[in-house]
Motif scaffolding. Structure first.
Motif, PDB file in Angstrom:
ATOM      1  N   TYR A  88       0.808  -1.224   0.000  1.00  0.00           N
ATOM      2  CA  TYR A  88       0.000   0.000   0.000  1.00  0.00           C
ATOM      3  C   TYR A  88       0.844   1.280   0.000  1.00  0.00           C
ATOM      4  O   TYR A  88       0.310   2.364   0.214  1.00  0.00           O
ATOM      5  N   TYR A  90       2.868   4.347  -1.535  1.00  0.00           N
ATOM      6  CA  TYR A  90       2.955   5.152  -2.757  1.00  0.00           C
ATOM      7  C   TYR A  90       3.691   6.450  -2.473  1.00  0.00           C
ATOM      8  O   TYR A  90       3.421   7.077  -1.456  1.00  0.00           O
ATOM      9  N   ARG A 112       3.606   5.457  -9.506  1.00  0.00           N
ATOM     10  CA  ARG A 112       3.015   6.558  -8.746  1.00  0.00           C
ATOM     11  C   ARG A 112       1.490   6.556  -8.814  1.00  0.00           C
ATOM     12  O   ARG A 112       0.843   7.175  -7.976  1.00  0.00           O
ATOM     13  N   LYS A 113       0.923   5.864  -9.770  1.00  0.00           N
ATOM     14  CA  LYS A 113      -0.534   5.787  -9.868  1.00  0.00           C
ATOM     15  C   LYS A 113      -1.058   4.796  -8.842  1.00  0.00           C
ATOM     16  O   LYS A 113      -0.567   3.681  -8.731  1.00  0.00           O
ATOM     17  N   GLN A 114      -2.090   5.185  -8.094  1.00  0.00           N
ATOM     18  CA  GLN A 114      -2.637   4.352  -7.035  1.00  0.00           C
ATOM     19  C   GLN A 114      -3.417   3.176  -7.640  1.00  0.00           C
ATOM     20  O   GLN A 114      -4.348   3.361  -8.408  1.00  0.00           O
ATOM     21  N   THR A 117      -3.230  -2.467  -3.348  1.00  0.00           N
ATOM     22  CA  THR A 117      -2.042  -3.164  -2.875  1.00  0.00           C
ATOM     23  C   THR A 117      -1.307  -3.836  -4.033  1.00  0.00           C
ATOM     24  O   THR A 117      -1.929  -4.376  -4.952  1.00  0.00           O
ATOM     25  N   ASP A 374      -1.493   3.592   1.862  1.00  0.00           N
ATOM     26  CA  ASP A 374      -2.857   3.504   1.317  1.00  0.00           C
ATOM     27  C   ASP A 374      -3.448   4.884   1.037  1.00  0.00           C
ATOM     28  O   ASP A 374      -4.511   5.251   1.553  1.00  0.00           O
ATOM     29  N   SER A 376      -5.061   8.256  -1.034  1.00  0.00           N
ATOM     30  CA  SER A 376      -6.025   8.554  -2.082  1.00  0.00           C
ATOM     31  C   SER A 376      -5.257   8.938  -3.343  1.00  0.00           C
ATOM     32  O   SER A 376      -4.041   9.133  -3.315  1.00  0.00           O
ATOM     33  N   SER A 377      -5.968   9.051  -4.451  1.00  0.00           N
ATOM     34  CA  SER A 377      -5.300   9.348  -5.721  1.00  0.00           C
ATOM     35  C   SER A 377      -4.659  10.721  -5.742  1.00  0.00           C
ATOM     36  O   SER A 377      -3.741  10.976  -6.531  1.00  0.00           O
ATOM     37  N   GLU A 379      -3.301  12.249  -2.926  1.00  0.00           N
ATOM     38  CA  GLU A 379      -2.668  12.418  -1.614  1.00  0.00           C
ATOM     39  C   GLU A 379      -1.488  13.384  -1.652  1.00  0.00           C
ATOM     40  O   GLU A 379      -1.224  14.105  -0.679  1.00  0.00           O
ATOM     41  N   SER A 403      -3.839   8.930   6.298  1.00  0.00           N
ATOM     42  CA  SER A 403      -2.812   8.208   5.557  1.00  0.00           C
ATOM     43  C   SER A 403      -1.451   8.702   6.032  1.00  0.00           C
ATOM     44  O   SER A 403      -0.978   9.757   5.614  1.00  0.00           O
TER      45      SER A 403
END
Length: 541
Positions: A88, A90, A112-114, A117, A374, A376-377, A379, A403
């Motif tokens: 998780y 990033y 780098r794209k969420q 996991t 974990d 968000s896109s 973050e 996060s």
């Protein structure tokens, strides 16, 4: 200290009692005979972090300390590259570089794209292009295998391409004798790829029925996984993990099979298992998920992961073991007792190792040191860098629903301190963070110190304060955690009244295959400014 009751100590601290800085446990501890085995003698790297290279032509595992599981390795001329499961975290899929197989340093994150996991991946090169095949579980809905690619290993890397290979993990790339590209996955199953490697060209089909161990062996479960393939001397070799990834120390293991064709039939290695922990007294547990790689001198090596005996909290770490090819065309591991040094690969040019974990926040270290857990896109929008400081915008109400910003730790005993400055109605703190259900730490709000234990605030432990700037220090000495804080930038320290024991914060208790990281959180409204984070190792004799 032992004669002071908790209530008395809380009252003293609430009244502003100042205590001397805590002695490190290495300065005041029982004789070695009362503390169990003496710590192995690793080399000293940056900031005193443990280092595999002993400087005398030998090394002591791990080659990459801390949570670096499911290693996938690529030999590219005189260079070696490796990456690991990032789960998780990033930015993720940090790529590491070496020229001697023992000393490794990170060069940057490829993803780098969420995507949720990220589990065991495969790094490979086909033609002049680099690929990473990665299993991901976006939004915890359905697993699929994705691909990213780059023309330069250092990036930039492409956006993920969904290959729509559903409900599979652990891809392993190989080029068959027919020149076609294939992925093997857990099971062990196979699917053909298009020539560009960015789509499938056929159906998923069974490829190999793995060797079975005796039923009375103490393992977690059968779980054939982590297929890695190699073509050597007109044979295809398929290296697989079975026995379960964690669970009992003796579960995980490495087996092999070979075939003249990527399509089989495959024959079991008569020497299986090639690697397995046989006793909980060994220094490394749950050894498995291996790849073979040719060394600088043309000799051969095996890279795999394992848990350190007594330190599952550090996650699965990366080990290197020599192998030899036998007259029957198979290979065997010959590292022997992994508690002892091993001769380094010959003819390798020593490369840099590790990196400093201390951070003055003057440069961007996301994807090398720092990662969100974990996120968000969007973050990264929380982060603002101003001079030698980093402002982290508040999200959520506590570490349980925010996060955290975190980094992997490589050492058994260490100390971390950082200055936090609260903006508006934010609260922030320093944590040891496994996941949202398993963390400990201290938090600082506008007028209160909070204590987090068992992944929740212990409200009875609140201590009043009236200071929006605090320097906080966390000491983790082989699972015993102590907190201190200072309102005069570290000239004097107050002892937090609760120590904690964290040896149980690991996968066998909480699942997820993660590790206990150092983290910083920012919750409420406003933000927390971070300054001058310092990491140092606690020395032991």
């Amino acid at each position: 200290m032992s004669n002071i009751t908790r209530r008395t100590l809380f009252k003293a601290l609430a009244a502003g009692a100042v205590v001397s800085p805590l002695p490190l446990l290495s300065e005041a501890r029982p004789p070695a005979s009362e503390c169990g085995p003496i710590t192995p003698r690793w080399g000293k790297g940056i900031e005193g972090q443990r280092k595999a290279d002993l400087g005398d032509g030998t090394y002591l595992n791990p080659i990459v300390a801390g949570d670096h599981p499911d290693p996938t390795i690529l030999k590219d001329g005189d260079d070696y590259y490796m990456t690991f499961s990032s789960f998780y975290s990033y930015p993720g899929l940090v790529i590491w570089h070496s020229t001697d197989l023992v000393n490794w340093a990170p060069i940057g994150a490829a993803l780098r794209k969420q995507l949720g996991t990220i589990w065991a991946v495969d790094l490979c090169k086909h033609g002049d292009r680099y690929y990473i095949y990665l299993p991901a579980n976006p939004d915890d809905k359905r697993w699929s295998i994705y691909a990213i690619w780059a023309d330069d290993i250092r990036g930039p890397w492409s956006e993920p391409v969904d290959l729509k290979i559903f409900d599979c993990i652990d891809p392993g790339h190989v080029v068959g004798e027919d020149g076609k590209r294939y992925l093997f996955v857990n099971g062990i199953r196979r699917i053909r790829l298009t020539d560009d490697g960015l789509a499938t060209d056929g159906a998923l089909e069974p490829a190999y029925s793995p060797w079975r161990y005796p039923d009375d062996w103490i393992v977690e479960n059968f779980a054939p996984e982590g297929p890695k393939l190699l073509r050597h001397n007109d044979w295809f070799y398929l290296i697989t993990a079975v026995g379960g990834t964690a669970g009992p120390p003796t579960g995980h293991m490495v087996i092999a099979a070979r075939s003249r064709s990527v399509h089989g039939p495959w024959e079991h290695c008569p020497h299986n298992p090639l690697v397995r922990t046989l006793s909980a007294s060994e220094p490394w547990w749950s050894r498995g998920h291996a790849s073979l790689v040719e060394g600088p001198a043309g000799d051969w090596w095996m890279v795999y992961h394992a848990y350190e005996n007594g330190f599952r909290t550090l996650g699965r770490q990366t080990l290197l073991e020599p192998i030899e090819w036998t007259s029957d065309g198979w290979f065997r591991a010959k590292g022997g007792d992994l508690s002892k040094p091993i001769r380094k690969p010959a003819k390798g040019k020593t490369s840099s190792a590790g990196f400093a974990l201390s951070d003055d926040f003057s440069t961007d270290r996301f994807g090398i040191q720092w990662a969100f857990h974990d996120p968000s896109s969007d973050e990264m929008k929380r982060v603002v860098r101003t001079g030698n400081a980093l402002k982290l915008a508040a999200v959520g109400t506590s570490p349980a629903d925010s996060s955290p910003l975190a980094f992997i730790v490589p050492d058994r005993a260490y100390q971390v301190e950082v200055t936090l400055e609260l903006d508006s109605d934010a609260e922030g703190g320093l944590l040891l963070f496994y996941n949202h259900k398993a963390f400990v730490g201290v938090g600082f709000a506008r007028d209160t110190i909070k204590t987090f234990q068992y992944a929740e605030e212990q409200v009875w432990g609140r201590v009043p304060i009236a200071n929006r700037r605090v320097r906080v220090r966390l000491t983790n000495d082989q699972h015993i955690v102590t907190y201190e804080y200072s309102h005069d930038d570290g000239r004097s320290w107050r002892l937090h009244p609760t120590r904690m024991e964290v040896s149980g914060l690991h996968h066998n208790v909480f699942g997820g295959f993660l590790s206990l990281k150092v983290g910083v959180y920012s919750a409420g409204s406003g933000g927390v400014v971070l300054r001058d984070l310092r990491y140092r190792v606690i020395e032991r004799s």
